[in-house]
Enzyme design. Structure first.
Site, short mmCIF file in Angstrom:
data_model
loop_
_atom_site.label_atom_id
_atom_site.label_comp_id
_atom_site.label_asym_id
_atom_site.label_seq_id
_atom_site.Cartn_x
_atom_site.Cartn_y
_atom_site.Cartn_z
N GLU A 289 0.84 -1.20 0.00
CA GLU A 289 0.00 0.00 0.00
C GLU A 289 0.88 1.25 0.00
O GLU A 289 2.00 1.26 0.51
CB GLU A 289 -0.89 0.00 1.24
CG GLU A 289 -1.76 1.23 1.39
CD GLU A 289 -2.32 1.42 2.78
OE1 GLU A 289 -3.28 2.19 2.92
OE2 GLU A 289 -1.78 0.83 3.74
N LYS A 354 -10.35 1.59 -2.26
CA LYS A 354 -10.65 1.24 -0.87
C LYS A 354 -12.04 1.73 -0.48
O LYS A 354 -12.42 2.87 -0.76
CB LYS A 354 -9.59 1.83 0.06
CG LYS A 354 -9.68 1.35 1.50
CD LYS A 354 -8.51 1.87 2.33
CE LYS A 354 -8.56 1.33 3.75
NZ LYS A 354 -7.45 1.85 4.58
N CYS A 409 -4.98 -2.17 3.82
CA CYS A 409 -4.72 -1.83 5.22
C CYS A 409 -5.72 -2.53 6.13
O CYS A 409 -5.91 -3.72 6.07
CB CYS A 409 -4.73 -0.31 5.38
SG CYS A 409 -4.15 0.28 6.99
#
Length: 534
Positions: A289, A354, A409
């Site tokens: 990421e 995301k 994440c």
């Protein structure tokens, strides 16, 4: 044991508060990286005695006394388990050190209201006998479920993770999931409280013996479920995970873009130690990421460098911020935290944006963002206005890989939420950047929670982290290959095949609902069968 129980039950004032805080803090020792399961008993057994003491407390009202004990217990648990969040405020200490107390103490103080609710709810169902264990398991699990869902949710270090680290014990998550493990962890961890009860030995020892038998049965189920041999690998897939171990400081700056890019390229083109010269070449390279301090999709020079790196037929899967074209009247477009797929020509084939952003880390509510800017401060990410969440969760398509459930994440800590609608994916991909937290318990806790998702879903997990822990995990939670925290390097590994969807993946929250109803009915039945002590 009776003397200890009496000391906790009869404690008042600051002594009661200190005991509650210490008991909660002890529970954090059951979480990664220590994973000391006995700490669960040291934490939850006194919690039962604290609620026993609230029954006697008529000065402030027993519900209020139970809630206060629960808040102090929770404050100890979250301070001891989440202190490492303070490391993020020291990455750019000149701008964020002032906020460190809010992260280290303020967030735990807010999260502590969930166990406060759990303790008060347990008190409503309380009875002097074994029924209070069912009340406690029901109420504390309900509060943990609420913590994982309200206000965008934060199920970090849910109590079920105490059982979700051992390979054999974690297999029960394939049946009941994280919150089902929380029911079991709470009931078994609190069972020794009955050793201090009055009456015959059978009444005192019954619950602890049953708790030990339950843990043994879980371990036996896990030993039976986990096969002795490795799973077959997905044909034609060879992964290379690149872990740059790049610090989250001034070095990760747009001015260093070329040095960062060269580091990634050199690592990705290297061969890890211990791999023979005739090892299969990677078909897919994975980068973590936030890989770039610039917009990769608007950087043709860097895309050309990636094209030069990739042999024919090889694909790169990487974390990268991306920006939409601005709409009429806008100066800049919307920014997304994304995973992008790039082929050997440097073409971006697709992306995943995301969905579940980190509050105050990746975005700030607009009214607070304006206030922060008015005070001359800024949010963590160097993105105007922060990131935007994607409106829907989609399967990531990567040529040569089975369908991918992508997570970025901390999306991987939410059970089931990351699974897209439609056909079942055959792989969980998690790219993350835990460099904010250095060599603290945070990255270990993050990895353990992502690993449990593989067991719940019956899918392999591929996890690439900037500073670690990068790993490939099979659907039984076995780590087949990994790079440790704080290491720089690459990891070559095959992709384990998925297994048929386990009960938890098919039934969702059905098992948890059934367990909670059983606990509630047992608590109410046992409460009604015994005289109440007020």
């Amino acid at each position: 044991m009776k003397r200890l129980a009496q000391a906790v039950t009869l404690a008042t004032g600051w002594r009661r508060g200190l005991l509650a805080w210490i008991a909660g803090a002890a529970g954090a020792l059951a979480m990664p990286p220590l994973g000391l399961l006995p700490a669960l008993f040291l934490s939850l057994t006194p919690a039962v005695w604290l609620i026993d003491g609230s029954v006697r407390d008529t000065r402030r009202g027993s519900l209020a006394a139970a809630a206060l004990a629960g808040w102090l217990w929770g404050f100890g648990y979250f301070v001891a388990g989440l202190w490492w969040l303070g490391a993020a405020f020291l990455v750019e200490a000149d701008q964020f050190a002032w906020a460190l107390p809010f992260g280290v103490l303020g967030l735990p103080a807010l999260l502590a209201f969930f166990p406060a609710f759990g303790f008060a709810l347990a008190r409503l169902l309380w009875s002097p006998g074994a029924g209070r264990l069912f009340a406690f398991a029901f109420a504390l699990t309900a509060s943990e479920w609420l913590r994982g869902h309200l206000f965008t949710g934060f199920p970090w270090n849910a109590l079920g993770m105490a059982l979700g680290q051992n390979l054999w014990l974690m297999q029960s998550a394939s049946l009941v999931g994280l919150y089902g493990l929380t029911v079991l962890a709470t009931a078994t961890g609190a069972a020794p409280a009955l050793l201090a009860s009055d009456g015959p030995a059978r009444r005192r020892w019954g619950a602890p013996v049953l708790a030990a038998a339950l843990l043994a049965a879980m371990a036996g189920f896990g030993a039976w479920r986990v096969p002795a041999d490795p799973l077959p690998s997905v044909p034609g897939v060879r992964l290379r995970l690149m872990q740059p171990n790049l610090p989250q400081d001034a070095k990760f700056h747009p001015g260093n873009r070329q040095a960062i890019m060269q580091r990634y390229l050199a690592l990705s083109a290297s061969r890890p130690l211990g791999v023979s010269g005739d090892a299969a070449a990677p078909t897919h390279i994975v980068w973590p990421e936030s890989a770039f301090p610039f917009l990769l999709h608007r950087s043709p020079a860097e895309l050309n460098q990636i094209a030069t790196l990739l042999p024919p037929g090889t694909h790169l899967v990487t974390g990268a911020a991306r920006m939409d074209d601005p709409l009429p009247g806008e100066e800049v477009g919307k920014f997304y935290n994304a995973i992008q797929v790039i082929d050997d020509r440097g073409t971006i084939l697709g992306s995943y944006d995301k969905v579940h952003l980190v509050p105050f880390g990746e975005y700030v509510p607009k009214f607070l963002d304006a206030l922060i800017r008015a005070m001359g401060l800024r949010q963590f990410v160097h993105i105007p206005g922060g990131f935007e969440p994607s409106g829907r969760r989609t399967t990531l398509t990567v040529p040569g890989l089975p369908p991918v459930a992508a997570t970025i994440c901390y999306e991987a800590i939410f059970p089931g939420e990351f699974m897209p609608e439609g056909p079942r994916p055959q792989l969980i991909l998690n790219v993350t950047n835990d460099a904010w937290f250095g060599r603290t318990p945070g990255p270990y806790q993050h990895f353990a929670q992502a690993r449990l998702r593989a067991v719940e879903e019956g899918l392999p997990l591929v996890r690439d982290a900037n500073t670690g822990i990068s790993a490939v995990v099979d659907p039984y939670g076995r780590v087949t290959a990994s790079l440790p925290l704080g290491a720089e390097g690459v990891l070559d590994a095959d992709l384990p095949a998925a297994i048929p969807a386990p009960v938890q993946a098919r039934a969702g929250t059905f098992a948890l609902t059934a367990m909670l109803l059983i606990c509630l009915m047992a608590a109410m039945a046992l409460r009604g069968s015994r005289p109440r002590r007020e």
